[in-house]
Scaffold this active site. Structure first.
Site, PDB file in Angstrom:
ATOM      1  N   CYS A 143       0.220  29.334 -38.858  1.00 58.71           N
ATOM      2  CA  CYS A 143      -0.709  28.225 -39.067  1.00 58.71           C
ATOM      3  C   CYS A 143      -1.153  27.630 -37.737  1.00 58.71           C
ATOM      4  CB  CYS A 143      -0.031  27.161 -39.929  1.00 58.71           C
ATOM      5  SG  CYS A 143      -1.076  25.731 -40.148  1.00 58.71           S
ATOM      6  N   CYS A 146      -1.664  23.862 -37.776  1.00 59.07           N
ATOM      7  CA  CYS A 146      -0.444  23.040 -37.723  1.00 59.07           C
ATOM      8  C   CYS A 146       0.134  23.022 -36.312  1.00 59.07           C
ATOM      9  CB  CYS A 146       0.652  23.600 -38.627  1.00 59.07           C
ATOM     10  SG  CYS A 146       0.100  24.206 -40.184  1.00 59.07           S
ATOM     11  N   ASP A 147       0.154  24.178 -35.671  1.00 57.92           N
ATOM     12  CA  ASP A 147       0.948  24.320 -34.446  1.00 57.92           C
ATOM     13  C   ASP A 147       0.134  24.530 -33.174  1.00 57.92           C
ATOM     14  OD1 ASP A 147       3.161  24.254 -36.122  1.00 57.92           O
ATOM     15  OD2 ASP A 147       3.139  26.419 -36.425  1.00 57.92           O
TER      16      ASP A 147
END
Ligand code: NAP
Length: 331
Positions: A143, A146-147
């Site tokens: 992801c 997300c990261d």
């Protein structure tokens, strides 16, 4: 252990679940949504929580973020009285009615009707080095949204694996932080839509390794590189990278059903009647990505969520007495 009696339980928290909840709560079905818990692969809100700009959801001429869209949908459902519980449904018993669901805290939920809208989760390559580094925060992720913004990935060469729209989206997102984004794809053309593929191929920060696959992820505590196999020549070579993002498709979240609904070979729920959300069990309906391996769009998920709520409403009118969510305690 508590036992809760419900008329309609909606499992999931993506566009299908919230749309079903809006329709069901406006129809006075007093639905409860089990939105799920945060895990490494999933967060409540589902895959749209990993999407930056949604440009194709009707009604939003300016792009909006996936998180915003999910929050708005949830608020809309709550406005009409939907109750939301941040737990997973871990097991179901659909062998008799009313149905029995078991939550992650061990509660039993007795439900007259159920809408399954648990979506799908990211796939991995299946390499032990990938698994180890993904599990320990070693620079391997499924992801980017997300990261990708983490300091460790800034000004690094990053690898994205895959050739679909998700890979394109991840690559474009990562260009904001990376010094270079290398897409490793196993064929010589992308599966992604032309508009997304063109956007990626035009980006000066993106380079593509065609006909290639990652066969190992290098690094002890944190990724330092990937070993790539050229699928035409069979040659292996190492590429120094500071992060790897895997975007190779998804698997429907149907394991918790324990085989009690008919599934397709790829794990997606079978909806035997065309243009319906009915499943192999009467009173259980399926909506969104968990039953749709073809369109997989936010708007189609929302559409099937609406269909499932309307079908559940009609089915309940003939098959079940409305049940208040009275709480009891069993032994
Ligand atoms: P996808 O379309 O199924 O693409 C998966 C990609 O991963 C394919 O290119 C596939 O290669 C590759 N792949 C699969 N297994 C692999 C393996 N073991 N090793 C290496 N590569 C592997 O999945 P997706 O990109 O997640 O998209 C899913 C759906 O969501 C699609 O319908 C897509 O249009 C939609 N989506 C839309 C948007 C948007 O509109 N903004 C964004 C994201 C997703 P092959 O091509 O060789 O099969």
């Amino acid at each position: 252990m508590s036992e809760l009696r419900e008329t309609l339980v909606i499992i999931g928290s993506g566009p299908a679940a919230w749309t079903a909840a809006v329709y069901a709560s406006r129809a006075n079905l007093d639905p409860v949504v089990y939105e799920g818990e945060i895990s490494r692969e999933m967060v409540p809100g589902g895959q749209l929580m990993f999407t930056t700009d949604i440009e194709n959801f009707p009604g939003f001429p300016e792009a909006l973020g996936g998180t915003d869209l999910m929050e708005r949908m949830k608020q809309q459902a709550e406005r009409f009285g939907t109750r939301v519980i941040t737990e997973n449904i871990e097991a179901v018993d659909f062998s008799q009615r009313p149905f029995v669901l078991t939550t992650s805290s061990g509660n039993r939920v007795i439900a007259s009707a159920v809408i399954v809208s648990t979506g799908a989760r990211a796939n991995w390559l299946g390499l032990s080095s990938e698994e180890r580094l993904a599990r320990t925060g070693g620079g391997v992720s499924s992801c980017a949204v997300c990261d990708g913004a983490l300091p460790a990935f800034r000004n690094q060469r990053l690898v994205v694996v895959g050739g679909g729209d998700s890979a394109m989206e991840e690559a474009l997102y990562l260009t904001k932080f990376a010094s270079e984004v290398v897409i490793v794809h196993r064929r010589d053309s992308f599966r992604a839509s032309k508009v997304m593929a063109d956007r990626v191929l035009r980006d000066p920060k993106v380079r593509v390794e065609w006909n290639a696959q990652v066969v190992d992820v290098l690094g002890d505590d944190f990724i330092t590189g990937v070993r790539i196999e050229d699928l035409v020549t069979g040659e292996h070579r190492d590429l120094e990278v500071g992060g790897m993002f895997v975007a190779i498709g998804h698997t429907p979240n149907t394991a918790f059903l324990g085989g009690q609904l008919a599934l397709h070979e790829n794990g997606y729920i079978v909806t035997p009647d065309s243009w319906r959300t009915t499943t192999s069990v009467e009173g259980v309906f399926a909506a969104g990505d968990v039953m749709d391996s073809y369109y997989r769009q936010a708007v189609t998920a929302a559409g099937t969520g609406c269909m499932a709520a309307l079908e559940a409403e009609r089915w309940l009118a003939h098959h079940a007495e409305p049940a208040a969510h009275a709480e009891g305690v069993s032994a």
